[in-house]
Design an enzyme around this catalytic site. Structure first.
Site, PDB file in Angstrom:
ATOM      1  CG  ASN A  10      26.506  63.665 -12.851  1.00  0.00           C
ATOM      2  OD1 ASN A  10      25.538  62.906 -12.869  1.00  0.00           O
ATOM      3  ND2 ASN A  10      26.496  64.866 -13.417  1.00  0.00           N
ATOM      4  CE  LYS A  12      27.470  64.490 -16.829  1.00  0.00           C
ATOM      5  NZ  LYS A  12      27.953  65.498 -17.751  1.00  0.00           N
ATOM      6  CG  HIS A  95      24.660  68.769 -13.949  1.00  0.00           C
ATOM      7  ND1 HIS A  95      24.668  68.960 -15.308  1.00  0.00           N
ATOM      8  CD2 HIS A  95      25.867  68.232 -13.633  1.00  0.00           C
ATOM      9  CE1 HIS A  95      25.834  68.546 -15.791  1.00  0.00           C
ATOM     10  NE2 HIS A  95      26.575  68.102 -14.800  1.00  0.00           N
ATOM     11  CD  GLU A  97      24.790  67.216 -18.438  1.00  0.00           C
ATOM     12  OE1 GLU A  97      24.286  66.285 -17.791  1.00  0.00           O
ATOM     13  OE2 GLU A  97      25.998  67.238 -18.777  1.00  0.00           O
ATOM     14  CD  GLU A 167      29.877  69.797 -12.764  1.00  0.00           C
ATOM     15  OE1 GLU A 167      30.550  68.775 -12.636  1.00  0.00           O
ATOM     16  OE2 GLU A 167      28.729  69.801 -13.257  1.00  0.00           O
ATOM     17  N   GLY A 173      32.083  67.388 -20.398  1.00  0.00           N
ATOM     18  CA  GLY A 173      31.953  66.391 -21.462  1.00  0.00           C
ATOM     19  C   GLY A 173      32.662  66.761 -22.753  1.00  0.00           C
ATOM     20  CB  SER A 213      36.960  67.369 -19.134  1.00  0.00           C
ATOM     21  OG  SER A 213      35.916  67.503 -20.093  1.00  0.00           O
TER      22      SER A 213
HETATM   23  P1  PGA Z   1      32.403  65.325 -17.318  1.00  0.00           P
HETATM   24  O1  PGA Z   1      31.043  65.750 -16.572  1.00  0.00           O
HETATM   25  O2  PGA Z   1      33.353  64.848 -16.263  1.00  0.00           O
HETATM   26  O3  PGA Z   1      31.990  64.229 -18.259  1.00  0.00           O
HETATM   27  O4  PGA Z   1      32.906  66.540 -18.022  1.00  0.00           O
HETATM   28  C1  PGA Z   1      31.082  66.426 -15.352  1.00  0.00           C
HETATM   29  C2  PGA Z   1      29.685  66.739 -14.907  1.00  0.00           C
HETATM   30  O5  PGA Z   1      28.850  67.093 -15.760  1.00  0.00           O
HETATM   31  O6  PGA Z   1      29.361  66.650 -13.709  1.00  0.00           O
END
Ligand code: PGA
Length: 250
Positions: A10, A12, A95, A97, A167, A173, A213
């Site tokens: 992903n 982003k 997601h 976000e 998630e 993140g 992560s």
């Molecule tokens: P990350 O993000 O691996 O940077 O924690 C995962 C995601 O948001 O899909």
């Protein structure tokens, strides 16, 4: 029955079109693994050049979002048909976000899931709890409520092809990965719930990823768990580490 693992990046809001093409080239030889489905979910403007660049490789392309309407006056939005025509196979829906910053709720996400399936895209449907919810002991209840609402009206045959990404918001993140036991516990509960909502065969077939992560160091342990069928990877998908995650079994 063993489910095929699916490792998705992903990206982003990272990588301009020219940077995106350079990253595809950098990762090309690193992400070869015949036993795994590999997907790059990329920013909308990167879709066309990335689809072109991955032609003839083992990588599929996904979008990070889409709108549920067919076409028309929805300034700034991208339709499922546009994604399909551009060669996209997967689309991330819900997601955290987007739920948080863009106020996407389950009712909207359910419409997106329906439209994605109708258009022939495979949704990667995200769910996950906040740190507060985990501490309050409502993780399972919360995730079940998200799944129930997001999959309203979706058939068993559709769910068999769906990808669900678990998630935990507190792990995204932050460098704070869920332990493999914590991740497995929730992924197993999601599968049990799919069995309750649908049937055992559907639950056996749906693929459930862990995201938050995930990196080259922890992927192997997470992916060894019986109910974790892959990963949705943010930060580590933008570098060579992604190749190590894809080849977690080597
Ligand atoms: P990350 O993000 O691996 O940077 O924690 C995962 C995601 O948001 O899909």
């Amino acid at each position: 029955m063993s489910r095929r693992k699916i490792i998705a990046g992903n990206w982003k809001m990272n990588k301009t079109p020219s940077e995106a093409v350079a990253l595809v080239d950098e990762l090309k030889d690193l992400v070869v693994n015949d036993a795994v489905d590999v997907v790059y979910c990329v920013p909308a403007i990167d879709i066309v050049p990335v689809v072109e660049r991955v032609k003839g490789t083992n990588v599929s392309v996904g979008a990070e979002n889409m709108y549920f309407e067919e076409s028309g006056a929805y300034t700034g939005e991208i339709s499922a048909a546009m994604l399909v025509d551009a060669g996209v196979k997967y689309v991330i829906i819900g997601h955290s976000e987007r739920r948080d910053y863009f106020k996407e709720d389950d009712e909207l996400l359910n419409k997106k899931v329906k439209k994605a399936f109708e258009a022939g895209l495979t949704p990667i449907l995200c769910c996950g709890e906040s740190l507060q919810q985990r501490e309050d002991g409502v993780t399972t209840e919360w995730i079940r409520s998200q799944i129930k609402a997001d999959l309203d009206g979706i058939t068993a045959d559709q769910v068999k092809t769906l990808v669900i990404a678990y998630e935990p918001i507190w792990a995204i993140g932050t460098g704070k990965t869920a332990t493999s036991d914590q991740a497995e516990e929730v992924c197993k509960d999601i599968r049990d719930y799919i069995c309750e909502l649908y049937d055992a065969d559907t639950a056996e077939k749906v693929r459930i990823q862990y995201g938050g992560s995930m990196n080259a160091g922890n992927a192997k342990e997470l992916l060894a768990k019986p109910n974790i069928d892959g990963g949705l990877i943010g930060g580590a998908s933008l570098k060579a580490d992604f190749g190590q995650i894809v080849n977690y079994d080597k």
